[in-house]
Design a protein around this motif. Structure first.
Motif, PDB file in Angstrom:
ATOM      1  N   MET A 139      -2.753  -0.742   5.348  1.00  0.00           N
ATOM      2  CA  MET A 139      -2.616  -2.094   6.376  1.00  0.00           C
ATOM      3  C   MET A 139      -1.686  -1.188   7.925  1.00  0.00           C
ATOM      4  O   MET A 139      -0.908  -0.757   7.806  1.00  0.00           O
ATOM      5  CB  MET A 139      -1.872  -3.299   6.495  1.00  0.00           C
ATOM      6  N   SER A 140      -1.438  -1.933   8.893  1.00  0.00           N
ATOM      7  CA  SER A 140      -1.207  -0.686   9.892  1.00  0.00           C
ATOM      8  C   SER A 140      -0.218  -1.930  10.695  1.00  0.00           C
ATOM      9  O   SER A 140       0.394  -3.330  10.372  1.00  0.00           O
ATOM     10  CB  SER A 140      -2.145  -1.426  11.278  1.00  0.00           C
ATOM     11  N   GLU A 141       1.073  -1.064  10.990  1.00  0.00           N
ATOM     12  CA  GLU A 141       3.037  -1.619  10.887  1.00  0.00           C
ATOM     13  C   GLU A 141       2.508  -1.907  12.740  1.00  0.00           C
ATOM     14  O   GLU A 141       1.893  -1.335  14.026  1.00  0.00           O
ATOM     15  CB  GLU A 141       3.444  -0.262  10.657  1.00  0.00           C
ATOM     16  N   VAL A 142       3.225  -2.554  12.935  1.00  0.00           N
ATOM     17  CA  VAL A 142       3.200  -3.085  14.664  1.00  0.00           C
ATOM     18  C   VAL A 142       4.113  -3.000  15.403  1.00  0.00           C
ATOM     19  O   VAL A 142       4.708  -3.002  14.654  1.00  0.00           O
ATOM     20  CB  VAL A 142       3.173  -4.260  14.164  1.00  0.00           C
ATOM     21  N   ILE A 143       4.662  -1.870  16.436  1.00  0.00           N
ATOM     22  CA  ILE A 143       4.802  -2.034  17.147  1.00  0.00           C
ATOM     23  C   ILE A 143       5.112  -2.822  18.717  1.00  0.00           C
ATOM     24  O   ILE A 143       4.486  -2.858  19.538  1.00  0.00           O
ATOM     25  CB  ILE A 143       4.767  -0.447  18.392  1.00  0.00           C
ATOM     26  N   PRO A 144       5.886  -3.528  18.540  1.00  0.00           N
ATOM     27  CA  PRO A 144       6.138  -4.962  19.467  1.00  0.00           C
ATOM     28  C   PRO A 144       6.120  -4.071  21.171  1.00  0.00           C
ATOM     29  O   PRO A 144       6.153  -3.212  20.635  1.00  0.00           O
ATOM     30  CB  PRO A 144       7.482  -5.649  19.395  1.00  0.00           C
ATOM     31  N   PRO A 145       5.321  -4.913  22.154  1.00  0.00           N
ATOM     32  CA  PRO A 145       5.205  -4.915  24.028  1.00  0.00           C
ATOM     33  C   PRO A 145       6.632  -3.784  24.229  1.00  0.00           C
ATOM     34  O   PRO A 145       7.693  -4.298  23.400  1.00  0.00           O
ATOM     35  CB  PRO A 145       5.070  -5.744  24.475  1.00  0.00           C
ATOM     36  N   ARG A 146       6.641  -2.762  24.669  1.00  0.00           N
ATOM     37  CA  ARG A 146       8.009  -2.574  25.707  1.00  0.00           C
ATOM     38  C   ARG A 146       9.180  -1.886  24.324  1.00  0.00           C
ATOM     39  O   ARG A 146       9.997  -2.228  24.134  1.00  0.00           O
ATOM     40  CB  ARG A 146       8.910  -3.314  26.394  1.00  0.00           C
ATOM     41  N   SER A 147       8.769  -1.210  22.678  1.00  0.00           N
ATOM     42  CA  SER A 147       9.353  -1.032  21.746  1.00  0.00           C
ATOM     43  C   SER A 147       9.288  -0.031  21.673  1.00  0.00           C
ATOM     44  O   SER A 147       7.947   0.795  22.041  1.00  0.00           O
ATOM     45  CB  SER A 147       9.941  -1.719  21.128  1.00  0.00           C
ATOM     46  N   GLY A 148      10.005   1.261  20.549  1.00  0.00           N
ATOM     47  CA  GLY A 148       9.400   2.452  19.717  1.00  0.00           C
ATOM     48  C   GLY A 148       9.725   2.394  18.043  1.00  0.00           C
ATOM     49  O   GLY A 148      11.272   1.341  18.135  1.00  0.00           O
ATOM     50  N   VAL A 149       9.618   3.024  18.056  1.00  0.00           N
ATOM     51  CA  VAL A 149       9.913   3.316  16.386  1.00  0.00           C
ATOM     52  C   VAL A 149      10.134   4.936  15.977  1.00  0.00           C
ATOM     53  O   VAL A 149       9.331   5.604  16.820  1.00  0.00           O
ATOM     54  CB  VAL A 149       8.566   2.871  15.470  1.00  0.00           C
ATOM     55  N   ALA A 150      10.487   4.485  14.477  1.00  0.00           N
ATOM     56  CA  ALA A 150      10.741   7.043  14.695  1.00  0.00           C
ATOM     57  C   ALA A 150      10.495   6.585  12.793  1.00  0.00           C
ATOM     58  O   ALA A 150      10.687   5.875  12.027  1.00  0.00           O
ATOM     59  CB  ALA A 150      11.398   7.254  14.715  1.00  0.00           C
ATOM     60  N   PHE A 151       9.620   7.998  11.872  1.00  0.00           N
ATOM     61  CA  PHE A 151       9.166   7.880  11.090  1.00  0.00           C
ATOM     62  C   PHE A 151       8.847   9.222  10.529  1.00  0.00           C
ATOM     63  O   PHE A 151       8.705  10.300  11.650  1.00  0.00           O
ATOM     64  CB  PHE A 151       8.592   7.056  10.899  1.00  0.00           C
ATOM     65  N   GLU A 152       8.839   8.829   9.376  1.00  0.00           N
ATOM     66  CA  GLU A 152       8.463  10.618   8.247  1.00  0.00           C
ATOM     67  C   GLU A 152       7.209  10.677   8.191  1.00  0.00           C
ATOM     68  O   GLU A 152       6.601  10.025   7.916  1.00  0.00           O
ATOM     69  CB  GLU A 152       9.981  10.149   7.519  1.00  0.00           C
ATOM     70  N   MET A 153       6.630  12.051   8.698  1.00  0.00           N
ATOM     71  CA  MET A 153       5.353  11.894   8.044  1.00  0.00           C
ATOM     72  C   MET A 153       5.361  13.388   7.359  1.00  0.00           C
ATOM     73  O   MET A 153       6.050  14.238   7.292  1.00  0.00           O
ATOM     74  CB  MET A 153       4.549  12.320   9.106  1.00  0.00           C
ATOM     75  N   LYS A 154       4.391  13.820   6.305  1.00  0.00           N
ATOM     76  CA  LYS A 154       4.479  14.898   5.728  1.00  0.00           C
ATOM     77  C   LYS A 154       3.261  15.767   6.231  1.00  0.00           C
ATOM     78  O   LYS A 154       2.516  15.101   6.583  1.00  0.00           O
ATOM     79  CB  LYS A 154       4.439  14.352   3.848  1.00  0.00           C
ATOM     80  N   ALA A 155       3.031  17.099   6.331  1.00  0.00           N
ATOM     81  CA  ALA A 155       1.739  18.174   6.273  1.00  0.00           C
ATOM     82  C   ALA A 155       0.732  17.703   5.508  1.00  0.00           C
ATOM     83  O   ALA A 155       0.629  17.327   4.522  1.00  0.00           O
ATOM     84  CB  ALA A 155       2.213  19.389   5.825  1.00  0.00           C
ATOM     85  N   GLY A 156      -0.312  17.713   6.262  1.00  0.00           N
ATOM     86  CA  GLY A 156      -1.734  16.658   5.782  1.00  0.00           C
ATOM     87  C   GLY A 156      -1.792  15.452   6.210  1.00  0.00           C
ATOM     88  O   GLY A 156      -3.276  15.042   6.140  1.00  0.00           O
ATOM     89  N   GLN A 157      -0.360  14.340   6.193  1.00  0.00           N
ATOM     90  CA  GLN A 157      -0.684  12.797   6.511  1.00  0.00           C
ATOM     91  C   GLN A 157      -1.906  12.552   7.477  1.00  0.00           C
ATOM     92  O   GLN A 157      -1.278  13.434   8.566  1.00  0.00           O
ATOM     93  CB  GLN A 157       0.109  12.180   6.375  1.00  0.00           C
ATOM     94  N   LEU A 158      -1.871  11.828   7.736  1.00  0.00           N
ATOM     95  CA  LEU A 158      -3.143  11.408   9.240  1.00  0.00           C
ATOM     96  C   LEU A 158      -2.238  10.070   9.261  1.00  0.00           C
ATOM     97  O   LEU A 158      -1.579   9.005   9.631  1.00  0.00           O
ATOM     98  CB  LEU A 158      -4.212  11.479   8.967  1.00  0.00           C
ATOM     99  N   LEU A 159      -1.842  10.503  11.013  1.00  0.00           N
ATOM    100  CA  LEU A 159      -1.478   9.236  12.289  1.00  0.00           C
ATOM    101  C   LEU A 159      -2.606   8.949  13.219  1.00  0.00           C
ATOM    102  O   LEU A 159      -3.055   9.671  13.540  1.00  0.00           O
ATOM    103  CB  LEU A 159      -0.114   9.615  13.164  1.00  0.00           C
ATOM    104  N   LYS A 160      -2.882   7.288  12.773  1.00  0.00           N
ATOM    105  CA  LYS A 160      -3.674   6.932  13.045  1.00  0.00           C
ATOM    106  C   LYS A 160      -3.263   5.986  14.318  1.00  0.00           C
ATOM    107  O   LYS A 160      -2.258   4.531  14.031  1.00  0.00           O
ATOM    108  CB  LYS A 160      -4.227   6.156  11.866  1.00  0.00           C
ATOM    109  N   VAL A 161      -3.150   6.223  15.917  1.00  0.00           N
ATOM    110  CA  VAL A 161      -2.824   5.237  16.920  1.00  0.00           C
ATOM    111  C   VAL A 161      -3.856   4.071  17.620  1.00  0.00           C
ATOM    112  O   VAL A 161      -4.895   4.677  17.473  1.00  0.00           O
ATOM    113  CB  VAL A 161      -1.647   6.071  18.250  1.00  0.00           C
ATOM    114  N   ILE A 162      -3.241   3.077  17.479  1.00  0.00           N
ATOM    115  CA  ILE A 162      -4.739   1.916  17.455  1.00  0.00           C
ATOM    116  C   ILE A 162      -3.959   1.681  18.099  1.00  0.00           C
ATOM    117  O   ILE A 162      -2.927   0.442  19.048  1.00  0.00           O
ATOM    118  CB  ILE A 162      -4.588   1.420  16.596  1.00  0.00           C
ATOM    119  N   ASP A 163      -5.165   0.587  19.851  1.00  0.00           N
ATOM    120  CA  ASP A 163      -4.931  -0.007  20.678  1.00  0.00           C
ATOM    121  C   ASP A 163      -5.705  -1.499  20.357  1.00  0.00           C
ATOM    122  O   ASP A 163      -6.346  -1.391  20.934  1.00  0.00           O
ATOM    123  CB  ASP A 163      -5.098   0.877  21.759  1.00  0.00           C
ATOM    124  N   PRO A 164      -4.338  -1.983  20.007  1.00  0.00           N
ATOM    125  CA  PRO A 164      -5.119  -3.780  19.185  1.00  0.00           C
ATOM    126  C   PRO A 164      -5.788  -4.217  20.705  1.00  0.00           C
ATOM    127  O   PRO A 164      -6.798  -5.053  20.354  1.00  0.00           O
ATOM    128  CB  PRO A 164      -4.557  -4.199  18.554  1.00  0.00           C
TER     129      PRO A 164
END
Length: 195
Positions: A1-26
């Motif tokens: 399930m997608s996480e939502v970044i509201p307009p004009r905001s930002g987030v930070a999070f951890e990722m492990k080597a090998g994981q995939l980050l899918k950035v979506i423009d809804p």
């Protein structure tokens, strides 16, 4: 399930080597600034200069690699529906708004939103450099003049980045008018396990 970044905001999070980050423009035509650090050594961070140099290109698309200031690969673009991004321009900030949009109230912008998000990991704002501006459409004419144009991304388009090391990742829904055709929309993202 997608996480939502509201307009004009930002987030930070951890990722492990090998994981995939899918950035979506809804909704389409929305830029997302991406920046990252080595999870185990914050002195290693994303480098526009190294990435431009080692890719030997101003254009980033499927197969392009994003390098650190230590010349290590941090991300590889492994799937890309847009194939049009920017790695030249600095993240927008209060100073950006004072310069380009003096008639508007100066908002924190991507720089301020990333600074606030990375602060949760103990990362100081002065080490945030040039972001990878996902979906941003920048034109450079024959005289070298830079123009920011509406993104080419359509509703539902996405880019997938594969992490090549353990990372702290910052991601925004960009605040700058020119970058988003003067409409401010959310960004969705997913952190996926490799298949």
């Amino acid at each position: 399930m997608s996480e939502v970044i509201p307009p004009r905001s930002g987030v930070a999070f951890e990722m492990k080597a090998g994981q995939l980050l899918k950035v979506i423009d809804p909704h389409g035509e929305q830029v997302s600034d991406l920046y990252c650090f080595n999870q185990h050594d914050f002195k290693e961070y994303l480098s526009s200069g190294r990435s431009l140099d080692y890719n030997e290109s101003l254009q980033f698309r499927t197969g392009s690699k994003l390098y650190s200031n230590f010349s290590n690969v941090m991300f590889e673009i492994t799937e890309d529906k847009v194939q049009s991004h920017d790695f030249l321009l600095t993240p927008c900030s209060k100073d950006t708004f004072r310069h380009f949009y003096p008639e508007e109230e100066a908002v924190p912008g991507c720089y301020g939103n990333l600074a606030r998000a990375f602060a949760d990991f103990g990362i100081p704002e002065h080490v945030i450099g040039t972001t990878f501006n996902t979906f941003m459409h920048v034109d450079i004419d024959s005289s070298g003049r830079i123009r920011v144009l509406p993104p080419k991304s359509k509703a539902g388009d996405y880019t997938i980045f594969t992490a090549k090391m353990d990372l702290i990742v910052g991601l925004t829904a960009c605040s700058a008018g020119q970058s988003n055709n003067f409409k401010y929309k959310p960004i969705h993202y997913e952190v996926l396990e490799p298949k």
